[in-house]
Design a protein around this motif. Structure first.
Motif, mmCIF file in Angstrom:
data_model
loop_
_atom_site.group_PDB
_atom_site.id
_atom_site.type_symbol
_atom_site.label_atom_id
_atom_site.label_comp_id
_atom_site.label_asym_id
_atom_site.label_seq_id
_atom_site.Cartn_x
_atom_site.Cartn_y
_atom_site.Cartn_z
ATOM 1 N N VAL A 25 0.832 -1.210 0.000
ATOM 2 C CA VAL A 25 0.000 0.000 0.000
ATOM 3 C C VAL A 25 0.863 1.255 0.000
ATOM 4 O O VAL A 25 0.653 2.178 -0.806
ATOM 5 N N LEU A 26 1.850 1.314 0.859
ATOM 6 C CA LEU A 26 2.666 2.522 0.980
ATOM 7 C C LEU A 26 3.528 2.750 -0.258
ATOM 8 O O LEU A 26 3.705 3.890 -0.707
ATOM 9 N N THR A 31 3.326 8.928 18.548
ATOM 10 C CA THR A 31 4.119 9.335 19.718
ATOM 11 C C THR A 31 5.195 8.299 20.042
ATOM 12 O O THR A 31 6.072 8.559 20.865
ATOM 13 N N GLN A 32 5.089 7.123 19.403
ATOM 14 C CA GLN A 32 6.033 6.045 19.671
ATOM 15 C C GLN A 32 7.028 5.847 18.529
ATOM 16 O O GLN A 32 8.178 5.475 18.763
ATOM 17 N N ILE A 33 6.594 6.062 17.299
ATOM 18 C CA ILE A 33 7.443 5.868 16.121
ATOM 19 C C ILE A 33 7.301 7.082 15.210
ATOM 20 O O ILE A 33 6.344 7.856 15.321
ATOM 21 N N ASP A 34 8.244 7.260 14.299
ATOM 22 C CA ASP A 34 8.256 8.426 13.413
ATOM 23 C C ASP A 34 7.294 8.214 12.257
ATOM 24 O O ASP A 34 7.572 7.425 11.339
ATOM 25 N N LEU A 35 6.173 8.912 12.299
ATOM 26 C CA LEU A 35 5.184 8.835 11.218
ATOM 27 C C LEU A 35 5.013 10.193 10.540
ATOM 28 O O LEU A 35 4.032 10.409 9.819
ATOM 29 N N LYS A 36 5.969 11.065 10.723
ATOM 30 C CA LYS A 36 5.869 12.397 10.125
ATOM 31 C C LYS A 36 6.220 12.341 8.640
ATOM 32 O O LYS A 36 6.912 11.427 8.186
ATOM 33 N N GLY A 37 5.760 13.361 7.902
ATOM 34 C CA GLY A 37 6.148 13.514 6.507
ATOM 35 C C GLY A 37 5.124 13.001 5.516
ATOM 36 O O GLY A 37 4.054 12.506 5.876
ATOM 37 N N ARG A 38 5.499 13.168 4.219
ATOM 38 C CA ARG A 38 4.610 12.792 3.123
ATOM 39 C C ARG A 38 5.003 11.444 2.540
ATOM 40 O O ARG A 38 6.159 11.012 2.659
ATOM 41 N N LEU A 39 4.055 10.814 1.876
ATOM 42 C CA LEU A 39 4.303 9.499 1.279
ATOM 43 C C LEU A 39 5.432 9.548 0.263
ATOM 44 O O LEU A 39 6.252 8.629 0.175
ATOM 45 N N GLY A 40 5.465 10.633 -0.530
ATOM 46 C CA GLY A 40 6.477 10.721 -1.577
ATOM 47 C C GLY A 40 7.896 10.796 -1.061
ATOM 48 O O GLY A 40 8.849 10.567 -1.822
ATOM 49 N N ASP A 41 8.051 11.115 0.208
ATOM 50 C CA ASP A 41 9.390 11.238 0.788
ATOM 51 C C ASP A 41 9.890 9.942 1.431
ATOM 52 O O ASP A 41 11.016 9.901 1.947
ATOM 53 N N LEU A 42 9.066 8.901 1.407
ATOM 54 C CA LEU A 42 9.437 7.657 2.078
ATOM 55 C C LEU A 42 10.421 6.850 1.247
ATOM 56 O O LEU A 42 10.188 6.579 0.072
ATOM 57 N N SER A 43 11.522 6.446 1.853
ATOM 58 C CA SER A 43 12.446 5.517 1.196
ATOM 59 C C SER A 43 11.956 4.095 1.415
ATOM 60 O O SER A 43 11.125 3.831 2.297
ATOM 61 N N ARG A 60 12.644 3.099 4.954
ATOM 62 C CA ARG A 60 11.749 3.638 5.974
ATOM 63 C C ARG A 60 10.398 2.938 5.910
ATOM 64 O O ARG A 60 9.770 2.686 6.955
ATOM 65 N N ILE A 61 9.928 2.622 4.718
ATOM 66 C CA ILE A 61 8.671 1.874 4.592
ATOM 67 C C ILE A 61 8.802 0.530 5.302
ATOM 68 O O ILE A 61 7.905 0.105 6.043
ATOM 69 N N ASP A 62 9.929 -0.146 5.098
ATOM 70 C CA ASP A 62 10.137 -1.437 5.757
ATOM 71 C C ASP A 62 10.144 -1.279 7.275
ATOM 72 O O ASP A 62 9.587 -2.124 8.000
ATOM 73 N N ALA A 63 10.747 -0.206 7.771
ATOM 74 C CA ALA A 63 10.799 0.016 9.217
ATOM 75 C C ALA A 63 9.412 0.289 9.772
ATOM 76 O O ALA A 63 9.049 -0.225 10.845
ATOM 77 N N ILE A 64 8.623 1.102 9.058
ATOM 78 C CA ILE A 64 7.257 1.397 9.506
ATOM 79 C C ILE A 64 6.419 0.121 9.516
ATOM 80 O O ILE A 64 5.682 -0.145 10.479
#
Length: 391
Positions: free
Chosen positions: A262-263, A293-305, A308-312
């Motif tokens: 999806v991401l 508040t526990q993990i970094d979910l800031k930013g836009r989809l287009g900026d995801l490497s 980072r997608i794998d980490a999320i």
């Protein structure tokens, strides 16, 4: 008073056994009414069995012990009994069968069967001085301060485990078994919510979502509920039966969603969208805020490497949490553990130490999954004993 069979405990297993044992049967319970756990089960509609019930859904020191009783009196046998008594029912989910009307219909059915069999039922009565005698068993029945001696050639212990003490649950069965030399396995609350001392989910109390929860055993795909005190919901209750104090559980949020696919797709198609906005399409928005508040979910989809997608995705599908404990027997639906099965016949439920003494239902070290399995064990173990008791 002299009987062929004395049954101590007027719950599901005790009444089922009494209705089918034959001969002169006396059932004794200290409660005001029989079948109180039946009455409150399933939100008052009684999840009386499960269509998919077999031994794989039971925990025990001996995982094979339940096979015999379950095979010789199956869920289909109990469904036929329910149908014969005109009780309408429906499947809610995952093979769980509930009364259309009220759990009281199951109690009424069992009471009718007992009445038809001529069973004597003594409520608000304590059993004291239970002992083996040359020709059977003796006990004193105490009601309103008055003691009455009773004798019986056979005795069935059907008083359950320790769960829900406010309804009168005690360790009576364990005391009797221990007194005759039986071993008791470690007992713990099961099918019970988890607690966290920091009440970390108080801000999202009431939020629910699909999840797969694993605790030292199979993963359960059902609803997860966040509470002021911790975690609840069917997936949590199931996992609690396998949990050991101090161990972590693993939570896979929204297991039917492939977050990685999806991401990656949305990164290309809708790169300006906020990551949290997209996640809120698949998870409750309040939960997404909490996760932020526990993990970094800031930013836009287009900026995801990709990394980072794998980490999320790892954070969402392998969320490790260590409960501080459980709500305990106060809210536990059943007790894990109990009278060890190594000296109980799996075919008859009779003690291998004391001829004529039977242990059935939750008191035995057999614990089923959530969803009607424990009631089926009550019916099946009761019938195993009832068919074996000589009349």
């Amino acid at each position: 008073m002299d009987f062929d069979t004395l049954i101590i405990g007027a719950g599901a297993a005790g009444m089922m056994c009494a209705a089918h044992a034959g001969g002169r049967v006396l059932v004794v319970d200290h409660a005001k009414a029989p079948g109180e756990k039946i009455r409150i089960s399933g939100g008052g509609r009684c999840n009386f069995t499960n269509m998919y019930c077999d031994a794989h859904a039971f925990l025990s020191e001996n995982p094979h012990f339940a096979k015999s009783a379950l095979a010789r009196y199956t869920q289909w046998d109990f469904i036929e009994l329910v149908d014969r008594h005109g009780i309408a029912w429906h499947e809610k989910t995952l093979g769980q069968l509930f009364c259309d009307g009220s759990a009281k219909e199951i109690i009424a059915m069992l009471r009718d069967l007992m009445q038809g069999a001529g069973v004597a039922l003594h409520l608000q009565t304590d059993v004291r001085d239970f002992a083996k005698a040359p020709d059977g068993f003796t006990a004193t029945l105490v009601k309103d301060g008055k003691g009455t001696p009773v004798t019986a050639r056979n005795a069935v212990i059907a008083t359950g485990g320790k769960s829900i003490p406010k309804m009168g649950a005690t360790g009576f069965a364990y005391d009797v078994a221990r007194g005759f030399g039986h071993r008791i396995t470690a007992t713990e609350p099961a099918l019970v919510p988890f607690t966290f001392p920091d009440r970390r989910f108080a801000d999202i109390s009431g939020v629910a979502c699909p999840a797969r929860v694993t605790a030292n055993g199979p993963g359960f795909d059902e609803a997860l509920l966040f509470t002021h005190r911790g975690l609840s919901g069917p997936a949590i209750l199931q996992a609690s039966s396998y949990w050991e104090a101090g161990a972590a559980i693993t939570v896979h949020l929204a297991p039917e969603t492939d977050f990685a696919t999806v991401l990656r797709h949305k990164r290309t198609e809708d790169g300006k969208k906020a990551l949290t906005t997209e996640l809120a399409h698949h998870l409750p928005a309040r939960l997404v805020d909490h996760l932020g508040t526990q993990i970094d979910l800031k930013g836009r989809l287009g900026d995801l490497s990709d990394a980072r997608i794998d980490a999320i995705c790892s954070d969402l599908t392998e969320w490790r949490l260590t409960p501080g404990g459980t709500e305990g027997y106060r809210t536990a639906e059943v007790t894990r553990g109990g009278i060890a099965t190594d000296e109980i016949s799996s075919k008859t439920m009779m003690s291998g130490r004391v001829p004529g003494l039977y242990f059935i239902g939750e008191a035995v070290d057999v614990t089923g999954w959530l969803g009607g399995y424990n009631f089926q064990w009550a019916w099946s173990s009761a019938m195993a004993a009832a068919r074996a008791i000589p009349t």
